[in-house]
Design a protein around this motif. Structure first.
Motif, mmCIF file in Angstrom:
data_model
loop_
_atom_site.group_PDB
_atom_site.id
_atom_site.type_symbol
_atom_site.label_atom_id
_atom_site.label_comp_id
_atom_site.label_asym_id
_atom_site.label_seq_id
_atom_site.Cartn_x
_atom_site.Cartn_y
_atom_site.Cartn_z
ATOM 1 N N ALA A 54 0.812 -1.218 0.000
ATOM 2 C CA ALA A 54 0.000 0.000 0.000
ATOM 3 C C ALA A 54 0.844 1.265 0.000
ATOM 4 C CB ALA A 54 -0.920 0.003 1.221
ATOM 5 N N GLY A 55 2.156 1.145 0.104
ATOM 6 C CA GLY A 55 3.021 2.324 0.097
ATOM 7 C C GLY A 55 2.957 3.071 -1.221
ATOM 8 N N ILE A 56 2.770 2.338 -2.300
ATOM 9 C CA ILE A 56 2.648 2.972 -3.611
ATOM 10 C C ILE A 56 1.356 3.786 -3.683
ATOM 11 C CG2 ILE A 56 2.421 2.482 -6.082
ATOM 12 C CD1 ILE A 56 4.263 0.040 -5.542
ATOM 13 N N VAL A 57 0.323 3.332 -3.011
ATOM 14 C CA VAL A 57 -0.944 4.069 -2.986
ATOM 15 C C VAL A 57 -0.770 5.394 -2.232
ATOM 16 C CG1 VAL A 57 -3.367 3.971 -2.281
ATOM 17 C CG2 VAL A 57 -2.244 1.934 -3.161
ATOM 18 N N VAL A 58 0.030 5.401 -1.184
ATOM 19 C CA VAL A 58 0.331 6.647 -0.462
ATOM 20 C C VAL A 58 1.017 7.622 -1.415
ATOM 21 C CG1 VAL A 58 1.641 7.650 1.436
ATOM 22 C CG2 VAL A 58 0.487 5.473 1.761
ATOM 23 N N PHE A 59 1.971 7.130 -2.187
ATOM 24 C CA PHE A 59 2.688 7.949 -3.154
ATOM 25 C C PHE A 59 1.731 8.516 -4.205
ATOM 26 C CE2 PHE A 59 5.349 8.393 -6.991
ATOM 27 C CZ PHE A 59 6.365 9.196 -6.491
ATOM 28 N N PHE A 88 -10.217 16.690 -2.876
ATOM 29 C CA PHE A 88 -9.119 16.770 -1.915
ATOM 30 C C PHE A 88 -9.345 15.800 -0.755
ATOM 31 C CE2 PHE A 88 -8.466 20.722 -4.143
ATOM 32 C CZ PHE A 88 -7.091 20.838 -4.177
ATOM 33 N N VAL A 89 -10.574 15.727 -0.281
ATOM 34 C CA VAL A 89 -10.891 14.814 0.820
ATOM 35 C C VAL A 89 -10.681 13.367 0.385
ATOM 36 C CG1 VAL A 89 -12.765 13.963 2.274
ATOM 37 C CG2 VAL A 89 -12.455 16.419 1.965
ATOM 38 N N LEU A 90 -11.091 13.032 -0.827
ATOM 39 C CA LEU A 90 -10.920 11.669 -1.333
ATOM 40 C C LEU A 90 -9.437 11.304 -1.447
ATOM 41 C CD1 LEU A 90 -12.226 9.100 -2.495
ATOM 42 C CD2 LEU A 90 -12.040 10.180 -4.736
ATOM 43 N N ALA A 91 -8.647 12.193 -2.029
ATOM 44 C CA ALA A 91 -7.217 11.900 -2.205
ATOM 45 C C ALA A 91 -6.508 11.787 -0.854
ATOM 46 C CB ALA A 91 -6.566 12.985 -3.057
ATOM 47 N N ALA A 92 -6.784 12.715 0.051
ATOM 48 C CA ALA A 92 -6.151 12.663 1.374
ATOM 49 C C ALA A 92 -6.641 11.453 2.164
ATOM 50 C CB ALA A 92 -6.430 13.952 2.141
ATOM 51 N N ALA A 98 -4.273 4.187 3.162
ATOM 52 C CA ALA A 98 -3.159 3.391 2.648
ATOM 53 C C ALA A 98 -1.976 3.413 3.616
ATOM 54 C CB ALA A 98 -2.734 3.909 1.284
ATOM 55 N N TYR A 99 -1.734 4.554 4.255
ATOM 56 C CA TYR A 99 -0.656 4.611 5.242
ATOM 57 C C TYR A 99 -0.958 3.687 6.426
ATOM 58 C CZ TYR A 99 2.676 6.223 8.655
ATOM 59 O OH TYR A 99 3.674 6.259 9.594
ATOM 60 N N LEU A 100 -2.185 3.701 6.894
ATOM 61 C CA LEU A 100 -2.567 2.807 7.988
ATOM 62 C C LEU A 100 -2.464 1.342 7.557
ATOM 63 C CD1 LEU A 100 -5.588 4.800 9.457
ATOM 64 C CD2 LEU A 100 -3.267 4.607 10.382
ATOM 65 N N ALA A 101 -2.774 1.064 6.292
ATOM 66 C CA ALA A 101 -2.615 -0.302 5.782
ATOM 67 C C ALA A 101 -1.135 -0.697 5.754
ATOM 68 C CB ALA A 101 -3.230 -0.420 4.391
#
Length: 152
Positions: A54-59, A88-92, A98-101
């Motif tokens: 999921a790190g790529i999703v954070v990126f 903006f809310v969706l992207a953040a 993803a970070y929590l994942a």
């Protein structure tokens, strides 16, 4: 709204996105590297291995926030349907989830602890800590964009 002026919320979200992008390039964990021990093995968010799926999703979420900031300038005088606070809310939100994942993946795979020795301290995992800060700042900026639009 004047599209050429970035509001405070958009600037905060952009700063969080830039910080998150930098954090994704730094190590998110490091094993070894002690004096007289094994060589250090580290990985960042873009490794795409068992630890950071999921790190790529954070990126990508950080890139999406920056794209939302740049899009009104690239479109010229045309109004854009995607230039809304919900974007903006969706992207953040995707970045935060993803970070929590990533944290859950690291915890389940045992990459945060080696025995009783923590591997996620800021000196061994600066990217993990900066990404947390960046994602929270992105979310804060998205919330400010919502408040500005609502007139709170």
């Amino acid at each position: 709204m004047n599209r050429r002026v970035l509001s405070r919320g958009r600037r905060v979200a952009g700063a969080g996105a830039v910080l998150t992008l930098v954090a994704c390039l730094l190590p998110w964990f490091r094993v070894g590297g002690d004096v007289g021990g094994l060589p250090a093995i580290s990985s960042n968010a873009l490794a795409g291995n068992q630890y950071f799926g999921a790190g790529i999703v954070v990126f990508v979420a950080a890139i999406a926030v920056l794209a939302l900031l740049a899009l009104p300038f690239a479109a010229g005088d045309q109004p854009l349907a995607v230039d809304r606070p919900a974007s903006f809310v969706l992207a953040a939100g995707v970045g935060l989830v993803a970070y929590l994942a990533c944290l859950a993946q690291l915890t389940l795979n045992g990459a945060l602890l080696q025995g009783s020795k923590p591997l996620f301290l800021p000196d061994r995992a600066p990217g993990l800590w900066l990404a947390a800060l960046g994602v929270v700042i992105m979310a804060w900026g998205a919330w400010d964009v919502v408040k500005e639009q609502a007139g709170w």
